[in-house]
Design a protein around this motif. Structure first.
Motif, PDB file in Angstrom:
ATOM      1  N   GLY A 247     -16.927 117.085 101.354  1.00 54.16           N
ATOM      2  CA  GLY A 247     -17.135 118.002 100.582  1.00 54.16           C
ATOM      3  C   GLY A 247     -17.525 117.664  98.948  1.00 54.16           C
ATOM      4  N   ALA A 248     -17.676 116.402  98.708  1.00 51.89           N
ATOM      5  CA  ALA A 248     -17.984 115.825  97.495  1.00 51.89           C
ATOM      6  C   ALA A 248     -19.459 116.443  97.094  1.00 51.89           C
ATOM      7  CB  ALA A 248     -17.791 114.284  97.288  1.00 51.89           C
ATOM      8  N   ALA A 249     -19.213 116.797  95.805  1.00 52.23           N
ATOM      9  CA  ALA A 249     -20.681 117.254  95.174  1.00 52.23           C
ATOM     10  C   ALA A 249     -21.298 115.896  94.509  1.00 52.23           C
ATOM     11  CB  ALA A 249     -20.677 118.571  94.475  1.00 52.23           C
ATOM     12  N   ALA A 250     -22.242 115.416  94.673  1.00 57.04           N
ATOM     13  CA  ALA A 250     -22.929 114.430  93.887  1.00 57.04           C
ATOM     14  C   ALA A 250     -24.507 114.512  93.585  1.00 57.04           C
ATOM     15  CB  ALA A 250     -22.704 112.962  94.660  1.00 57.04           C
ATOM     16  N   MET A 251     -25.053 114.189  92.693  1.00 59.64           N
ATOM     17  CA  MET A 251     -26.353 114.119  92.273  1.00 59.64           C
ATOM     18  C   MET A 251     -26.802 112.712  91.582  1.00 59.64           C
ATOM     19  SD  MET A 251     -26.987 116.701  89.161  1.00 59.64           S
ATOM     20  CE  MET A 251     -28.709 116.045  88.816  1.00 59.64           C
ATOM     21  N   VAL A 252     -28.091 112.270  92.002  1.00 57.80           N
ATOM     22  CA  VAL A 252     -28.498 111.039  91.372  1.00 57.80           C
ATOM     23  C   VAL A 252     -29.674 111.406  90.264  1.00 57.80           C
ATOM     24  CG1 VAL A 252     -29.617 108.733  91.777  1.00 57.80           C
ATOM     25  CG2 VAL A 252     -28.096 109.625  93.444  1.00 57.80           C
TER      26      VAL A 252
ATOM     27  N   LEU B 281     -34.267 112.375  79.108  1.00 64.10           N
ATOM     28  CA  LEU B 281     -34.563 112.544  80.300  1.00 64.10           C
ATOM     29  C   LEU B 281     -33.309 113.153  81.124  1.00 64.10           C
ATOM     30  CD1 LEU B 281     -36.891 110.908  82.490  1.00 64.10           C
ATOM     31  CD2 LEU B 281     -34.544 111.133  83.232  1.00 64.10           C
ATOM     32  N   VAL B 282     -32.287 112.491  81.079  1.00 61.27           N
ATOM     33  CA  VAL B 282     -31.119 112.726  81.719  1.00 61.27           C
ATOM     34  C   VAL B 282     -30.520 114.277  81.347  1.00 61.27           C
ATOM     35  CG1 VAL B 282     -28.594 112.114  82.101  1.00 61.27           C
ATOM     36  CG2 VAL B 282     -30.368 110.183  82.285  1.00 61.27           C
ATOM     37  N   LEU B 283     -30.563 114.437  80.117  1.00 56.86           N
ATOM     38  CA  LEU B 283     -29.954 115.830  79.693  1.00 56.86           C
ATOM     39  C   LEU B 283     -30.874 116.804  80.146  1.00 56.86           C
ATOM     40  CD1 LEU B 283     -29.395 114.915  75.960  1.00 56.86           C
ATOM     41  CD2 LEU B 283     -27.561 115.813  77.218  1.00 56.86           C
ATOM     42  N   SER B 284     -31.893 116.694  80.358  1.00 55.36           N
ATOM     43  CA  SER B 284     -32.848 117.759  80.813  1.00 55.36           C
ATOM     44  C   SER B 284     -32.384 118.064  82.396  1.00 55.36           C
ATOM     45  CB  SER B 284     -34.294 117.375  80.917  1.00 55.36           C
ATOM     46  OG  SER B 284     -34.613 116.426  81.725  1.00 55.36           O
ATOM     47  N   GLN B 285     -31.874 117.223  83.022  1.00 47.62           N
ATOM     48  CA  GLN B 285     -31.502 117.275  84.389  1.00 47.62           C
ATOM     49  C   GLN B 285     -30.072 117.442  84.840  1.00 47.62           C
ATOM     50  OE1 GLN B 285     -33.638 114.228  87.206  1.00 47.62           O
ATOM     51  NE2 GLN B 285     -34.840 113.574  85.117  1.00 47.62           N
ATOM     52  N   LEU B 286     -29.144 117.472  83.885  1.00 44.11           N
ATOM     53  CA  LEU B 286     -27.673 117.769  84.255  1.00 44.11           C
ATOM     54  C   LEU B 286     -27.548 119.341  84.599  1.00 44.11           C
ATOM     55  CD1 LEU B 286     -26.381 115.835  81.273  1.00 44.11           C
ATOM     56  CD2 LEU B 286     -26.362 115.068  83.471  1.00 44.11           C
ATOM     57  N   PRO B 287     -26.506 119.339  85.373  1.00 44.54           N
ATOM     58  CA  PRO B 287     -26.024 120.695  85.889  1.00 44.54           C
ATOM     59  C   PRO B 287     -25.967 121.512  84.770  1.00 44.54           C
ATOM     60  CG  PRO B 287     -24.679 119.205  86.965  1.00 44.54           C
ATOM     61  CD  PRO B 287     -25.569 118.545  85.835  1.00 44.54           C
TER      62      PRO B 287
ATOM     63  N   ARG C 179     -21.686 113.713  73.034  1.00 50.72           N
ATOM     64  CA  ARG C 179     -21.987 114.967  72.554  1.00 50.72           C
ATOM     65  C   ARG C 179     -20.997 116.205  72.542  1.00 50.72           C
ATOM     66  NH1 ARG C 179     -27.737 116.017  72.624  1.00 50.72           N
ATOM     67  NH2 ARG C 179     -29.197 114.303  72.470  1.00 50.72           N
ATOM     68  N   GLY C 180     -19.979 116.045  73.539  1.00 51.73           N
ATOM     69  CA  GLY C 180     -18.970 117.343  73.717  1.00 51.73           C
ATOM     70  C   GLY C 180     -19.620 118.210  74.392  1.00 51.73           C
ATOM     71  N   ALA C 181     -20.876 118.067  75.357  1.00 52.09           N
ATOM     72  CA  ALA C 181     -21.438 119.238  76.007  1.00 52.09           C
ATOM     73  C   ALA C 181     -20.098 119.845  76.818  1.00 52.09           C
ATOM     74  CB  ALA C 181     -22.332 118.663  76.911  1.00 52.09           C
ATOM     75  N   PRO C 182     -20.050 121.089  76.862  1.00 52.54           N
ATOM     76  CA  PRO C 182     -18.931 121.949  77.506  1.00 52.54           C
ATOM     77  C   PRO C 182     -18.825 121.633  79.084  1.00 52.54           C
ATOM     78  CG  PRO C 182     -20.747 123.432  76.928  1.00 52.54           C
ATOM     79  CD  PRO C 182     -21.016 122.118  76.228  1.00 52.54           C
ATOM     80  N   ASN C 183     -19.826 121.349  79.688  1.00 54.71           N
ATOM     81  CA  ASN C 183     -19.962 121.149  81.258  1.00 54.71           C
ATOM     82  C   ASN C 183     -19.563 119.564  81.435  1.00 54.71           C
ATOM     83  OD1 ASN C 183     -20.462 123.650  81.914  1.00 54.71           O
ATOM     84  ND2 ASN C 183     -22.721 123.406  81.655  1.00 54.71           N
ATOM     85  N   CYS C 184     -19.635 118.666  80.636  1.00 49.60           N
ATOM     86  CA  CYS C 184     -19.316 117.259  80.883  1.00 49.60           C
ATOM     87  C   CYS C 184     -17.720 117.219  80.651  1.00 49.60           C
ATOM     88  CB  CYS C 184     -20.018 116.490  79.873  1.00 49.60           C
ATOM     89  SG  CYS C 184     -19.864 114.704  80.160  1.00 49.60           S
ATOM     90  N   VAL C 185     -17.088 116.900  81.755  1.00 49.07           N
ATOM     91  CA  VAL C 185     -15.531 116.829  81.717  1.00 49.07           C
ATOM     92  C   VAL C 185     -15.175 115.638  81.964  1.00 49.07           C
ATOM     93  CG1 VAL C 185     -15.402 119.194  82.417  1.00 49.07           C
ATOM     94  CG2 VAL C 185     -15.692 117.608  84.074  1.00 49.07           C
ATOM     95  N   GLY C 186     -15.731 114.542  82.356  1.00 54.81           N
ATOM     96  CA  GLY C 186     -15.130 113.110  82.370  1.00 54.81           C
ATOM     97  C   GLY C 186     -16.359 112.306  82.331  1.00 54.81           C
ATOM     98  N   LEU C 187     -15.871 110.941  82.225  1.00 58.10           N
ATOM     99  CA  LEU C 187     -16.916 109.713  82.068  1.00 58.10           C
ATOM    100  C   LEU C 187     -16.474 108.664  82.917  1.00 58.10           C
ATOM    101  CD1 LEU C 187     -19.152 108.158  80.638  1.00 58.10           C
ATOM    102  CD2 LEU C 187     -17.817 107.547  78.826  1.00 58.10           C
ATOM    103  N   ILE C 188     -17.342 107.870  83.830  1.00 53.15           N
ATOM    104  CA  ILE C 188     -17.072 106.810  84.466  1.00 53.15           C
ATOM    105  C   ILE C 188     -17.741 105.766  84.055  1.00 53.15           C
ATOM    106  CG2 ILE C 188     -16.701 105.748  86.691  1.00 53.15           C
ATOM    107  CD1 ILE C 188     -16.050 108.635  87.836  1.00 53.15           C
ATOM    108  N   LEU C 189     -17.563 104.370  83.880  1.00 52.97           N
ATOM    109  CA  LEU C 189     -18.571 103.568  83.273  1.00 52.97           C
ATOM    110  C   LEU C 189     -18.172 102.369  84.441  1.00 52.97           C
ATOM    111  CD1 LEU C 189     -18.135 103.062  79.385  1.00 52.97           C
ATOM    112  CD2 LEU C 189     -19.900 104.182  80.866  1.00 52.97           C
TER     113      LEU C 189
END
Length: 238
Positions: free
Chosen positions: A27-32, A49-55, A78-88
């Motif tokens: 059930g994981a949701a993932a996009m590349v 480019l990435v910003l233009s393709q994000l959910p 940037r503090g975008a409201p839909n970005c809720v976590g970061l993995i490096l």
């Protein structure tokens, strides 16, 4: 549900995520997000480019693999409201090998198409990797124009994303490869020093961690994302 957005390593093709995506939990949701293989874009242009393709209307966690870590950091800052976590994953916010900065003039002229790909592949994948994994790396690199690969390498040499990292106010997971021969342990230590939210998980693998140990990486990522999802459920609608 939180979508896991995958930003690829230096090849930019996204092909090398195939096994990792197949190992994700049910059930994981993932996009590349993929980068143009014939267009040399700097970090700022790739961020756009990435910003233009994000959910646009759903929460997501950004995973920046190696080269793409600085892009993920810049977007998270940037503090975008839909970005809720970061993995490096095996990544960096500054040139991870500063002692090699003197190679910049040479790299600008080097015939990269003559580079020993077999040696590079072993460096990325480690000694226990399979022939299929080496073939996947070779195929991904072959898709990218040499001048594009050169531009990306040069971008790393002059990189400094330390300031935006300090502004990231999100849960932050760093996956460190215990046998990484490309990005040293000091890169993870710098991330943790600059951002106190950083959680480091070390996996005993080579630089291409998601390709060689996908299930182990998923076992570290799943609870991180579930914790974020639980917090969102508790908070309710904005």
């Amino acid at each position: 549900m939180v979508t896991l957005v995958l930003l690829p390593g230096m090849d930019g093709t996204g092909r090398l995520f195939d096994d990792f995506r197949a190992t994700l939990w049910p059930g994981a949701a993932a996009m590349v997000i993929r980068y143009p293989p014939a267009q040399a874009l700097d970090y700022a242009a790739l961020e756009t480019l990435v910003l233009s393709q994000l959910p646009k209307d759903a929460p997501y966690v950004l995973l920046g693999e190696s080269f793409s870590g600085p892009i993920a950091v810049a977007i998270a800052a940037r503090g975008a409201p839909n970005c809720v976590g970061l993995i490096l994953c095996c990544s960096f916010v500054r040139n991870p090998r500063p002692a090699l900065a003197w190679l910049r003039p040479l790299l600008a002229r080097a015939p990269l198409h003559l580079a020993p790909l077999g040696l590079l592949s072993r460096l990325l994948l480690g000694p226990r990797s399979s022939a299929a994994q080496h073939a996947a790396v070779a195929g991904a690199v072959a898709e990218v124009a040499p001048h594009v690969m050169r531009a990306r390498m040069l971008s790393v040499l002059s990189l400094d994303a330390t300031e935006p990292l300090g502004r990231v106010a999100l849960p932050l997971l760093y996956l460190r490869a215990g046998r990484d021969r490309v990005v040293p342990r000091s890169a993870a230590a710098l991330v943790a020093r600059l951002n106190g939210r950083t959680q480091i998980v070390e996996i005993d693998g080579p630089h291409c961690l998601l390709q060689t140990f996908p299930a182990t990486a998923v076992s570290a990522i799943y609870p991180f994302i579930r914790q974020i999802e639980a917090a969102l459920e508790t908070a309710g609608p904005a």
